[in-house]
Design a protein around this motif. Structure first.
Motif, PDB file in Angstrom:
ATOM      1  N   LEU A 186       0.883  -1.231  -0.032  1.00  0.00           N
ATOM      2  CA  LEU A 186      -0.058   0.007   0.006  1.00  0.00           C
ATOM      3  C   LEU A 186       0.904   1.245  -0.017  1.00  0.00           C
ATOM      4  CD1 LEU A 186      -3.120   0.659   2.052  1.00  0.00           C
ATOM      5  CD2 LEU A 186      -1.426   2.433   2.217  1.00  0.00           C
ATOM      6  N   VAL A 187       1.903   1.130   0.811  1.00  0.00           N
ATOM      7  CA  VAL A 187       2.849   2.474   0.998  1.00  0.00           C
ATOM      8  C   VAL A 187       3.529   2.760  -0.333  1.00  0.00           C
ATOM      9  CG1 VAL A 187       4.775   3.362   2.277  1.00  0.00           C
ATOM     10  CG2 VAL A 187       2.809   2.571   3.532  1.00  0.00           C
ATOM     11  N   ALA A 188       3.937   1.583  -1.010  1.00  0.00           N
ATOM     12  CA  ALA A 188       4.839   1.506  -2.101  1.00  0.00           C
ATOM     13  C   ALA A 188       3.892   2.154  -3.316  1.00  0.00           C
ATOM     14  CB  ALA A 188       5.047   0.121  -2.595  1.00  0.00           C
ATOM     15  N   ARG A 189       2.469   1.708  -3.290  1.00  0.00           N
ATOM     16  CA  ARG A 189       1.378   2.615  -4.449  1.00  0.00           C
ATOM     17  C   ARG A 189       1.410   3.859  -3.923  1.00  0.00           C
ATOM     18  NH1 ARG A 189      -0.412   5.205  -7.485  1.00  0.00           N
ATOM     19  NH2 ARG A 189      -2.251   4.741  -8.584  1.00  0.00           N
ATOM     20  N   LEU A 190       1.239   4.079  -2.772  1.00  0.00           N
ATOM     21  CA  LEU A 190       0.938   5.557  -2.600  1.00  0.00           C
ATOM     22  C   LEU A 190       2.093   6.377  -2.626  1.00  0.00           C
ATOM     23  CD1 LEU A 190      -0.976   7.494  -1.020  1.00  0.00           C
ATOM     24  CD2 LEU A 190      -0.061   6.710   1.168  1.00  0.00           C
ATOM     25  N   ASN A 191       3.267   5.993  -2.601  1.00  0.00           N
ATOM     26  CA  ASN A 191       4.487   6.720  -2.907  1.00  0.00           C
ATOM     27  C   ASN A 191       4.584   7.082  -4.170  1.00  0.00           C
ATOM     28  OD1 ASN A 191       6.656   7.754  -1.367  1.00  0.00           O
ATOM     29  ND2 ASN A 191       7.798   5.778  -1.161  1.00  0.00           N
ATOM     30  N   GLN A 192       4.247   6.291  -5.030  1.00  0.00           N
ATOM     31  CA  GLN A 192       4.124   6.696  -6.775  1.00  0.00           C
ATOM     32  C   GLN A 192       3.059   7.912  -6.993  1.00  0.00           C
ATOM     33  OE1 GLN A 192       2.909   2.995  -8.435  1.00  0.00           O
ATOM     34  NE2 GLN A 192       4.658   1.907  -7.843  1.00  0.00           N
ATOM     35  N   ALA A 193       2.252   7.984  -5.892  1.00  0.00           N
ATOM     36  CA  ALA A 193       1.045   9.069  -6.206  1.00  0.00           C
ATOM     37  C   ALA A 193       1.027  10.433  -5.530  1.00  0.00           C
ATOM     38  CB  ALA A 193      -0.401   8.179  -5.496  1.00  0.00           C
ATOM     39  N   LEU A 194       2.111  10.488  -4.709  1.00  0.00           N
ATOM     40  CA  LEU A 194       2.312  11.836  -3.943  1.00  0.00           C
ATOM     41  C   LEU A 194       2.956  12.643  -4.881  1.00  0.00           C
ATOM     42  CD1 LEU A 194       3.667  10.568  -0.735  1.00  0.00           C
ATOM     43  CD2 LEU A 194       1.334  11.042  -1.060  1.00  0.00           C
ATOM     44  N   ASP A 195       2.580  14.165  -4.916  1.00  0.00           N
ATOM     45  CA  ASP A 195       3.054  15.116  -5.525  1.00  0.00           C
ATOM     46  C   ASP A 195       3.283  16.487  -4.709  1.00  0.00           C
ATOM     47  OD1 ASP A 195       0.587  16.249  -5.414  1.00  0.00           O
ATOM     48  OD2 ASP A 195      -0.143  15.633  -7.328  1.00  0.00           O
ATOM     49  N   GLU A 196       3.582  17.594  -5.109  1.00  0.00           N
ATOM     50  CA  GLU A 196       3.697  18.685  -4.288  1.00  0.00           C
ATOM     51  C   GLU A 196       2.745  19.217  -3.908  1.00  0.00           C
ATOM     52  OE1 GLU A 196       4.980  17.890  -7.486  1.00  0.00           O
ATOM     53  OE2 GLU A 196       6.868  18.145  -7.165  1.00  0.00           O
ATOM     54  N   SER A 197       1.420  18.905  -4.298  1.00  0.00           N
ATOM     55  CA  SER A 197       0.035  19.407  -3.688  1.00  0.00           C
ATOM     56  C   SER A 197      -0.461  18.363  -2.511  1.00  0.00           C
ATOM     57  CB  SER A 197      -0.839  19.689  -5.008  1.00  0.00           C
ATOM     58  OG  SER A 197      -1.109  18.378  -5.273  1.00  0.00           O
ATOM     59  N   THR A 198       0.073  17.485  -2.349  1.00  0.00           N
ATOM     60  CA  THR A 198      -0.333  16.525  -1.261  1.00  0.00           C
ATOM     61  C   THR A 198       0.416  16.504  -0.054  1.00  0.00           C
ATOM     62  OG1 THR A 198      -0.352  14.923  -3.001  1.00  0.00           O
ATOM     63  CG2 THR A 198      -0.607  13.818  -1.014  1.00  0.00           C
ATOM     64  N   VAL A 199      -0.575  16.579   1.165  1.00  0.00           N
ATOM     65  CA  VAL A 199      -0.053  16.378   2.327  1.00  0.00           C
ATOM     66  C   VAL A 199      -0.399  15.202   3.118  1.00  0.00           C
ATOM     67  CG1 VAL A 199      -2.066  17.747   3.293  1.00  0.00           C
ATOM     68  CG2 VAL A 199       0.204  17.669   4.679  1.00  0.00           C
ATOM     69  N   VAL A 200       0.558  14.558   3.505  1.00  0.00           N
ATOM     70  CA  VAL A 200       0.184  13.176   4.038  1.00  0.00           C
ATOM     71  C   VAL A 200       0.002  13.420   5.815  1.00  0.00           C
ATOM     72  CG1 VAL A 200       1.037  10.902   4.762  1.00  0.00           C
ATOM     73  CG2 VAL A 200       1.531  11.760   2.643  1.00  0.00           C
ATOM     74  N   ILE A 201      -1.108  12.978   6.090  1.00  0.00           N
ATOM     75  CA  ILE A 201      -1.694  12.945   7.645  1.00  0.00           C
ATOM     76  C   ILE A 201      -1.684  11.695   8.055  1.00  0.00           C
ATOM     77  CG2 ILE A 201      -3.012  13.936   9.418  1.00  0.00           C
ATOM     78  CD1 ILE A 201      -4.014  16.192   7.438  1.00  0.00           C
ATOM     79  N   ALA A 202      -0.596  11.141   9.154  1.00  0.00           N
ATOM     80  CA  ALA A 202      -0.726   9.939   9.625  1.00  0.00           C
ATOM     81  C   ALA A 202      -1.151   9.827  11.031  1.00  0.00           C
ATOM     82  CB  ALA A 202       0.668   9.291   9.278  1.00  0.00           C
ATOM     83  N   ASP A 203      -2.033   9.012  11.320  1.00  0.00           N
ATOM     84  CA  ASP A 203      -2.364   8.737  12.633  1.00  0.00           C
ATOM     85  C   ASP A 203      -1.392   7.820  13.237  1.00  0.00           C
ATOM     86  OD1 ASP A 203      -4.274   8.337  15.207  1.00  0.00           O
ATOM     87  OD2 ASP A 203      -5.484   9.468  13.813  1.00  0.00           O
ATOM     88  N   ILE A 204      -1.743   7.507  14.575  1.00  0.00           N
ATOM     89  CA  ILE A 204      -0.925   6.509  15.483  1.00  0.00           C
ATOM     90  C   ILE A 204      -0.628   5.030  14.844  1.00  0.00           C
ATOM     91  CG2 ILE A 204      -0.111   5.901  17.530  1.00  0.00           C
ATOM     92  CD1 ILE A 204       0.428   8.824  16.601  1.00  0.00           C
ATOM     93  N   GLY A 205       0.229   4.490  14.960  1.00  0.00           N
ATOM     94  CA  GLY A 205       0.139   2.835  14.931  1.00  0.00           C
ATOM     95  C   GLY A 205       1.034   2.622  13.489  1.00  0.00           C
ATOM     96  N   ASP A 206       0.528   1.638  12.811  1.00  0.00           N
ATOM     97  CA  ASP A 206       1.362   1.240  11.538  1.00  0.00           C
ATOM     98  C   ASP A 206       0.998   2.446  10.378  1.00  0.00           C
ATOM     99  OD1 ASP A 206       3.375  -0.108  10.552  1.00  0.00           O
ATOM    100  OD2 ASP A 206       2.082  -1.520   9.816  1.00  0.00           O
ATOM    101  N   ALA A 207      -0.203   3.412  10.649  1.00  0.00           N
ATOM    102  CA  ALA A 207      -0.371   4.388   9.835  1.00  0.00           C
ATOM    103  C   ALA A 207       0.933   5.460   9.802  1.00  0.00           C
ATOM    104  CB  ALA A 207      -1.626   5.232  10.110  1.00  0.00           C
ATOM    105  N   LEU A 208       1.238   5.583  11.054  1.00  0.00           N
ATOM    106  CA  LEU A 208       2.573   6.389  11.268  1.00  0.00           C
ATOM    107  C   LEU A 208       3.984   5.625  10.942  1.00  0.00           C
ATOM    108  CD1 LEU A 208       4.392   8.621  12.351  1.00  0.00           C
ATOM    109  CD2 LEU A 208       3.999   7.616  14.482  1.00  0.00           C
ATOM    110  N   PHE A 209       4.266   4.534  11.157  1.00  0.00           N
ATOM    111  CA  PHE A 209       5.554   3.851  11.205  1.00  0.00           C
ATOM    112  C   PHE A 209       5.564   3.439   9.601  1.00  0.00           C
ATOM    113  CE2 PHE A 209       4.657   3.068  15.615  1.00  0.00           C
ATOM    114  CZ  PHE A 209       5.510   4.070  16.151  1.00  0.00           C
TER     115      PHE A 209
END
Length: 568
Positions: free
Chosen positions: A385-408
């Motif tokens: 999931l993270v590998a796919r999300l990495n491909q999608a991020l760009d300069e207009s995206t802000v990632v907000i991660a909650d606690i747990g594996d969402a963060l790590f």
């Protein structure tokens, strides 16, 4: 809701009055609104209640945008996130039932140095005569004040018209200076009170001792010049004090690579050629840990030495080789320097004209779209999931991660711009991410949040999506559903039912809320399609319900659990 250019340096709201001008014939409530605008607040989050209704009516008529939330703790998280990207935030609630519900959010803001102004109504002074048992009261009328006095950098009760303006100035100055919450309690019969005479807002700008500063810069510059493998480890205070450009000027001028702590993630864009990765001691990527710990001069700038930042104290940093500078302390090797401001220290190093030997940082996690194609029918995992999300991020995206594996797991994401990753990575309170998306979108309308949140955290505060829908906002929310508290399952061996939660059909909440699109993903192919559709839809909120195996976790969480499980 205009855009704020840089975190830590919120500009006054457009058309706000001159903060130096004499003030007269204005009420306490009006003055408070005026000063909030001068400090850069444009939006106020909260939940109304009878003791604060008079001030709410004033806010509603003011240039400030009043944002009603579903719960007080959600309003606090939203104000916290707003403050992190705007430079200051504000939340307004009623007495005790509202204020005490807000405590956890404010505690997190204090722990992670987020400048939030807490505004609370309270019973009128005339109502308190003969000490009646008024509703919402706990123990005595000062109980809530005493609680917040311990959670904030400064606190004030506006119970005297003659000192009210000075007290407002004092609290706001502390919030701006220390980047921590401040508390202002406004009795409801003081909102319209007009103090006699005139008042000129004052502020005392802190300054470095020039002699101490010169000596500290000289010693630090000498150590850096003598080193062969220097590195900068940048922390959260670079965010909070708006020092990102100064940090880059220092690193680029001297050619020194930059690693970041987990709390300081996105302190620079992570595609910068000098970015070395996230340093987390033995919990992080081995090549980053080795790169930092083999350095012969480590500049720790604005970094908190917390257990998470230090990989549960597995970091192997020799104090004799460290230059440790924050807003509160400056230590060079074993020498301590006082009365030196962090911006002045970094500025002095820039002026020193340093030049370090060239050193190639470790490679970034793979973000090449062709590197790891997703299988259509393969079960989705957090790593894929993270590998796919990495491909999608760009300069207009802000990632907000909650606690747990969402963060790590998100520590492996490559953030494209400064201050485009938010998480309560030190205080680690579950439930931050969804309300935080509300705060970020109002502070920075041009950014689109991608929210990573576990199912346990979502069940705490996820219904703040109601406010997001009401405001017509369009985040992408990814719920990581592993049936409970996955991190805690790893920390304490055994099949414990207390770590399980009742399953929800998260993707169907868009039907309950009456807006947005829900997606359900069990395979890599389904997640790929859902993410693509969600990112393409900028008209409304998207919620992706991702089913993960109960025993699935990221490499970073596995390392963390191995360290922490010895203590739990």
């Amino acid at each position: 809701m205009s855009e704020a250019p840089t975190e830590g340096a919120a500009p006054p709201a457009a058309g706000s009055p001159d903060r130096r001008a004499l003030v007269s014939d204005v009420s306490i409530g009006q003055y408070l609104v005026r000063r909030l605008r001068q400090c850069g607040v444009r939006d106020v989050f909260g939940v109304p209640g009878d003791y604060v209704l008079a001030f709410y009516a004033l806010l509603e008529k003011s240039p400030l945008n009043l944002v009603g939330c579903t719960r007080e703790d959600c309003a606090g998280y939203a104000a916290d996130a707003y403050a992190r990207v705007n430079g200051i935030g504000a939340v307004c609630v009623t007495y005790c039932v509202g204020g005490l519900s807000l405590c956890n959010s404010v505690a997190g803001a204090y722990a992670e140095k987020s400048p939030v102004v807490v505004l609370s109504g309270s019973p009128g002074l005339r109502e308190r005569i003969k000490n009646p048992l008024l509703h919402h009261r706990v123990r005595d009328f000062r109980t809530q004040y005493e609680v917040f006095r311990r959670l904030c950098a400064a606190a004030a009760e506006l119970n005297d018209p003659y000192t009210a303006f000075r007290e407002i100035d004092r609290v706001l100055e502390a919030v701006v200076r220390f980047k921590r919450p401040g508390y202002i309690e406004l009795p409801r019969d003081m909102v319209a009170a007009v103090p006699e005479g005139s008042h000129a807002p004052t502020s005392a700008e802190p300054a470095s001792d020039p002699d101490v500063l010169a000596e500290a810069v000289a010693e630090a510059a000498r150590r850096i010049a003598q080193s062969r493998r220097p590195v900068i480890v940048a922390g959260v205070e670079i965010h909070r004090f708006g020092l990102q450009e100064q940090l880059l000027a220092l690193a680029e001028g001297a050619g020194i690579p930059i690693a970041a702590t987990m709390l300081g993630k996105s302190v620079i864009r992570e595609t910068h050629p000098l970015f070395a990765g996230i340093y987390e001691g033995a919990m992080g990527r081995e090549e980053v840990t080795r790169f930092v710990e083999q350095s012969d001069c480590v500049l720790l700038l604005g970094a908190f030495m917390t257990d998470i930042n230090l990989g549960i104290y597995t970091a192997d940093l020799d104090p004799a080789k460290c230059i440790y500078a924050t807003s509160e302390t400056l230590r060079i090797s074993h020498h301590h320097f006082h009365d030196v401001l962090l911006p002045d220290f970094i500025g002095g190093l820039i002026k020193a004209g340093l030049a370090a030997p060239k050193r190639r940082p470790p490679p970034l996690p793979e973000a090449d779209p062709g590197a790891a194609p997703l299988g259509r029918d393969e079960p989705i995992t957090i790593g894929r999931l993270v590998a796919r999300l990495n491909q999608a991020l760009d300069e207009s995206t802000v990632v907000i991660a909650d606690i747990g594996d969402a963060l790590f797991a998100s520590s492996e994401l490559v953030i494209r711009q400064q201050t485009e990753f938010l998480s309560p990575a030190y205080y680690t309170s579950m439930g931050f991410a969804v309300p935080a998306a509300l705060g970020v979108m109002l502070a920075r309308p041009h950014l689109r949040p991608v929210v990573l949140v576990g199912d346990g955290a979502f069940q705490m505060t996820g219904m703040e999506l109601s406010t997001i829908v009401r405001r017509g906002l369009a985040p992408v929310v990814i719920v990581l559903d592993n049936g409970g508290y996955g991190t805690e399952r790893l920390l304490h061996a055994g099949d414990h039912a207390f770590n399980d939660i009742h399953p929800w059909h998260y993707h169907k909440l868009t039907e309950v809320l009456g807006a947005g699109t829900g997606y359900e993903a069990r395979t890599e192919g389904q997640f790929d399609e859902a993410l693509g559709s969600a990112l393409a839809d900028r008209g409304a909120m998207s919620l992706i319900h991702v089913h993960l195996p109960a025993d699935d976790c990221s490499t970073a969480l596995h390392r963390l659990a191995r360290k922490l499980s010895r203590r739990v």
